[in-house]
Design an enzyme around this catalytic site. Sequence first.
Site, short mmCIF file in Angstrom:
data_model
loop_
_atom_site.label_atom_id
_atom_site.label_comp_id
_atom_site.label_asym_id
_atom_site.label_seq_id
_atom_site.Cartn_x
_atom_site.Cartn_y
_atom_site.Cartn_z
N ASN A 164 23.70 9.95 2.77
CA ASN A 164 25.13 9.90 3.05
C ASN A 164 25.78 9.57 1.70
O ASN A 164 25.78 8.42 1.28
CB ASN A 164 25.45 8.82 4.09
CG ASN A 164 26.95 8.81 4.42
OD1 ASN A 164 27.77 9.39 3.70
ND2 ASN A 164 27.30 8.13 5.50
N SER A 200 31.33 9.64 10.25
CA SER A 200 32.54 10.21 10.86
C SER A 200 32.48 11.73 10.77
O SER A 200 31.70 12.29 9.99
CB SER A 200 33.78 9.69 10.12
OG SER A 200 33.76 10.14 8.77
N ARG A 225 38.65 15.20 2.55
CA ARG A 225 37.29 14.89 3.01
C ARG A 225 36.59 16.13 3.57
O ARG A 225 35.42 16.09 3.94
CB ARG A 225 37.33 13.83 4.11
CG ARG A 225 37.77 12.48 3.60
CD ARG A 225 37.58 11.41 4.67
NE ARG A 225 38.43 10.29 4.42
CZ ARG A 225 38.15 9.28 3.59
NH1 ARG A 225 36.99 9.23 2.98
NH2 ARG A 225 39.01 8.30 3.39
N HIS A 268 27.00 12.10 7.72
CA HIS A 268 28.24 11.32 7.69
C HIS A 268 28.43 10.68 9.05
O HIS A 268 28.23 11.34 10.08
CB HIS A 268 29.46 12.19 7.38
CG HIS A 268 29.34 12.87 6.05
ND1 HIS A 268 29.53 12.21 4.87
CD2 HIS A 268 28.98 14.14 5.75
CE1 HIS A 268 29.31 13.05 3.88
NE2 HIS A 268 28.96 14.22 4.38
N TYR A 306 33.92 3.95 11.36
CA TYR A 306 32.50 3.95 10.98
C TYR A 306 31.59 3.19 11.93
O TYR A 306 30.38 3.20 11.75
CB TYR A 306 32.36 3.43 9.54
CG TYR A 306 33.09 4.29 8.53
CD1 TYR A 306 32.73 5.61 8.35
CD2 TYR A 306 34.17 3.79 7.80
CE1 TYR A 306 33.41 6.43 7.44
CE2 TYR A 306 34.85 4.58 6.89
CZ TYR A 306 34.47 5.90 6.72
OH TYR A 306 35.14 6.70 5.83
N HIS A 348 32.81 14.05 -1.90
CA HIS A 348 33.98 14.88 -2.20
C HIS A 348 34.27 14.95 -3.68
O HIS A 348 35.30 15.50 -4.08
CB HIS A 348 35.19 14.31 -1.45
CG HIS A 348 34.85 13.84 -0.07
ND1 HIS A 348 34.43 14.70 0.93
CD2 HIS A 348 34.79 12.58 0.49
CE1 HIS A 348 34.17 14.01 2.03
NE2 HIS A 348 34.37 12.72 1.78
C1 DQA Z 1 31.54 9.08 5.04
C2 DQA Z 1 32.79 9.95 4.96
C3 DQA Z 1 33.40 9.92 3.57
O1 DQA Z 1 34.58 10.71 3.52
C4 DQA Z 1 33.77 8.50 3.18
O2 DQA Z 1 34.25 8.47 1.84
C5 DQA Z 1 32.66 7.54 3.38
C6 DQA Z 1 31.81 7.66 4.57
C7 DQA Z 1 31.00 8.98 6.49
O3 DQA Z 1 29.86 8.56 6.63
O4 DQA Z 1 31.71 9.31 7.44
O5 DQA Z 1 32.51 6.59 2.64
O6 DQA Z 1 30.53 9.67 4.25
#
Ligand code: DQA
Length: 154
Positions: free
Chosen positions: A75, A103, A112, A101, A23, A81
């Site tokens: 976000n 990631s 995910r 997101h 992240y 999910h």
């Molecule tokens: C996220 C991706 C999600 O799968 C994860 O649960 C997060 C962060 C991202 O910003 O990459 O908490 O949303």
Amino acid sequence: MAKLLLLNGPNLNLLGQREPDIYGATTLADIETACQALASAQGHELDCAQSNSESDLIQKIHDARTAGVAYVVINPAGFTHSSVALRDALLATGIPFIEVHLSNIHKREAFRQHSYFSDIAEGVICGFGALGYELALRAVFQKLGHSDARTSQT
Ligand code: DQA
């Protein structure tokens, strides 16, 4: 001038410390400060909020409708999910939104790779870290410039 809302879901308050290899090292406060500067440079007002609670996030979306928010950048984090209720809140208010997101969720675990938001979002940005929020805001500015999206004057 439009009112905009940046919403971040669970665990994103830990950005900077939380799995930085995935992240990044930028904190949520840094992201919010940069986004607010970007929005105000364009003459828009950006409110920022983060919550670990699904009900808080739903309430913030309901409140955004009353406040005349023209666009949401969200976000939903882990709720991406799992949360039909958060999806329904966005559908119920009809406020256009961009899903962000940090990631690239499509490159990660299978669970995910499904989002309850992507098919109703105006657009989705993922995999660019903190830059994704700035890209989303730039898309919002362009959309606002080319649409009759609600502004705080209406
Ligand atoms: C996220 C991706 C999600 O799968 C994860 O649960 C997060 C962060 C991202 O910003 O990459 O908490 O949303």
